[in-house]
Design a protein around this motif. Sequence first.
Motif, mmCIF file in Angstrom:
data_model
loop_
_atom_site.group_PDB
_atom_site.id
_atom_site.type_symbol
_atom_site.label_atom_id
_atom_site.label_comp_id
_atom_site.label_asym_id
_atom_site.label_seq_id
_atom_site.Cartn_x
_atom_site.Cartn_y
_atom_site.Cartn_z
ATOM 1 N N LEU A 107 0.828 -1.205 0.000
ATOM 2 C CA LEU A 107 0.000 0.000 0.000
ATOM 3 C C LEU A 107 0.863 1.256 0.000
ATOM 4 C CD1 LEU A 107 -2.901 -0.889 2.472
ATOM 5 C CD2 LEU A 107 -2.906 -0.950 -0.031
ATOM 6 N N LEU A 108 1.970 1.210 0.738
ATOM 7 C CA LEU A 108 2.874 2.362 0.761
ATOM 8 C C LEU A 108 3.527 2.565 -0.599
ATOM 9 C CD1 LEU A 108 4.546 1.933 4.264
ATOM 10 C CD2 LEU A 108 2.603 3.367 3.630
ATOM 11 N N GLU A 109 3.885 1.490 -1.257
ATOM 12 C CA GLU A 109 4.483 1.609 -2.591
ATOM 13 C C GLU A 109 3.484 2.209 -3.575
ATOM 14 O OE1 GLU A 109 5.852 -2.248 -3.625
ATOM 15 O OE2 GLU A 109 7.380 -2.302 -2.040
ATOM 16 N N ARG A 110 2.227 1.797 -3.476
ATOM 17 C CA ARG A 110 1.203 2.370 -4.338
ATOM 18 C C ARG A 110 1.057 3.862 -4.059
ATOM 19 N NH1 ARG A 110 -3.681 4.375 -3.885
ATOM 20 N NH2 ARG A 110 -5.163 4.225 -5.625
ATOM 21 N N ALA A 111 0.996 4.228 -2.769
ATOM 22 C CA ALA A 111 0.844 5.638 -2.405
ATOM 23 C C ALA A 111 2.026 6.458 -2.897
ATOM 24 C CB ALA A 111 0.677 5.776 -0.894
ATOM 25 N N GLU A 112 3.224 5.928 -2.748
ATOM 26 C CA GLU A 112 4.411 6.643 -3.205
ATOM 27 C C GLU A 112 4.368 6.855 -4.713
ATOM 28 O OE1 GLU A 112 7.427 4.063 -1.729
ATOM 29 O OE2 GLU A 112 7.617 5.121 0.195
ATOM 30 N N GLY A 113 3.867 5.865 -5.430
ATOM 31 C CA GLY A 113 3.809 5.967 -6.881
ATOM 32 C C GLY A 113 2.823 7.001 -7.387
ATOM 33 N N LEU A 114 1.859 7.385 -6.544
ATOM 34 C CA LEU A 114 0.836 8.350 -6.949
ATOM 35 C C LEU A 114 1.080 9.752 -6.388
ATOM 36 C CD1 LEU A 114 -2.305 6.063 -6.672
ATOM 37 C CD2 LEU A 114 -1.275 6.955 -8.763
ATOM 38 N N VAL A 115 2.173 9.927 -5.657
ATOM 39 C CA VAL A 115 2.539 11.271 -5.195
ATOM 40 C C VAL A 115 2.759 12.173 -6.411
ATOM 41 C CG1 VAL A 115 4.387 12.621 -4.115
ATOM 42 C CG2 VAL A 115 3.496 10.576 -2.974
ATOM 43 N N GLY A 116 2.174 13.336 -6.379
ATOM 44 C CA GLY A 116 2.309 14.269 -7.495
ATOM 45 C C GLY A 116 1.187 14.194 -8.504
ATOM 46 N N SER A 117 0.327 13.178 -8.403
ATOM 47 C CA SER A 117 -0.815 13.096 -9.315
ATOM 48 C C SER A 117 -1.864 14.140 -8.919
ATOM 49 C CB SER A 117 -1.412 11.687 -9.284
ATOM 50 O OG SER A 117 -1.874 11.363 -7.980
ATOM 51 N N PRO A 118 -2.714 14.562 -9.855
ATOM 52 C CA PRO A 118 -3.681 15.632 -9.555
ATOM 53 C C PRO A 118 -4.661 15.238 -8.458
ATOM 54 C CG PRO A 118 -3.461 15.298 -11.920
ATOM 55 C CD PRO A 118 -2.749 14.153 -11.270
ATOM 56 N N LYS A 119 -5.020 16.214 -7.632
ATOM 57 C CA LYS A 119 -6.014 16.035 -6.578
ATOM 58 C C LYS A 119 -7.122 17.077 -6.772
ATOM 59 C CE LYS A 119 -3.135 13.114 -4.563
ATOM 60 N NZ LYS A 119 -2.025 13.244 -5.527
ATOM 61 N N ASP A 120 -8.289 16.753 -6.243
ATOM 62 C CA ASP A 120 -9.443 17.636 -6.367
ATOM 63 C C ASP A 120 -9.794 18.303 -5.041
ATOM 64 O OD1 ASP A 120 -10.116 17.210 -9.172
ATOM 65 O OD2 ASP A 120 -10.563 15.146 -8.569
ATOM 66 N N ASN A 121 -8.765 18.646 -4.271
ATOM 67 C CA ASN A 121 -8.990 19.299 -2.984
ATOM 68 C C ASN A 121 -9.793 20.589 -3.136
ATOM 69 O OD1 ASN A 121 -7.389 17.245 -2.062
ATOM 70 N ND2 ASN A 121 -5.682 18.526 -1.416
ATOM 71 N N ASP A 122 -9.515 21.348 -4.188
ATOM 72 C CA ASP A 122 -10.202 22.621 -4.375
ATOM 73 C C ASP A 122 -11.689 22.418 -4.652
ATOM 74 O OD1 ASP A 122 -9.545 21.430 -6.822
ATOM 75 O OD2 ASP A 122 -9.493 23.340 -7.887
ATOM 76 N N VAL A 123 -12.036 21.326 -5.315
ATOM 77 C CA VAL A 123 -13.461 21.045 -5.585
ATOM 78 C C VAL A 123 -14.191 20.783 -4.279
ATOM 79 C CG1 VAL A 123 -15.078 19.493 -6.742
ATOM 80 C CG2 VAL A 123 -12.924 20.118 -7.859
ATOM 81 N N LEU A 124 -13.582 19.991 -3.403
ATOM 82 C CA LEU A 124 -14.227 19.715 -2.125
ATOM 83 C C LEU A 124 -14.239 20.954 -1.241
ATOM 84 C CD1 LEU A 124 -15.756 17.386 -1.046
ATOM 85 C CD2 LEU A 124 -13.696 16.543 0.067
ATOM 86 N N ALA A 125 -13.222 21.793 -1.349
ATOM 87 C CA ALA A 125 -13.217 23.048 -0.603
ATOM 88 C C ALA A 125 -14.426 23.902 -0.981
ATOM 89 C CB ALA A 125 -11.925 23.818 -0.859
#
Length: 226
Positions: free
Chosen positions: A196-214
């Motif tokens: 799970l940590l390897e998967r998370a590390e591999g997706l660091v830097g991918s787009p997030k929709d934090n502003d939409v939820l904000a």
Amino acid sequence: MLIGILQTGQLPEALRPSLGDYPEMFAALLAHQDLEFRTYHVEGMVFPADVRDCEGWIITGSRHGAYEDHPFIPPLEAFIRKAYEAEVPMVGICFGHQIIAQALGGRVEKFDGGWTVGTQPYDFEGESLTLNAWHQDQVVTLPPGAEIIARGETCAIAGLRYGDRALTVQAHPEFGDAVVEGLMETRARGVVPDALLERAEGLVGSPKDNDVLARKIGAFFRRDRA
């Protein structure tokens, strides 16, 4: 509009000098939503005197389980029930999502499928959003009056709406990737499975929709409740 941040946990001490803590992260997330903030460290037993001391409330994430025996949990649940009855709007994030559900009659458990960490896809009523997550506990039984508004691949109840009274999500829209990276270094090794940590590390830097939820959170707080 004055929003009280009910802080139920803290980032690891090593991360706070560079990343701040929950109050700073929520202030940054909601910087353009015409909101002002006041923080109460409820984990340290600092509570508002009244549910109307602020015009709305945010309940933060925490490393604690909602079902665990901590001194701050019973008074926090009582506060949630009073705010709900008084129709003072609440937003709950991760632990906040769970404790609001539990306080209002739902059930929270440790997910038998294990941890969910890092970048995750969610379906918000037909809208696809990508957000960071960090949890093992989940809401497993809905409280009365709650409607599911978001689902994830590993989280069936990833968002709840309680009419105009509460809006809660399991993910962390206030977490940038630097927070996830920091948690992986300070809290995850030997606890969260390496795959799970390897998967998370591999997706660091991918787009997030934090502003939409904000924007969704800001709109929820500013909704006309006259």
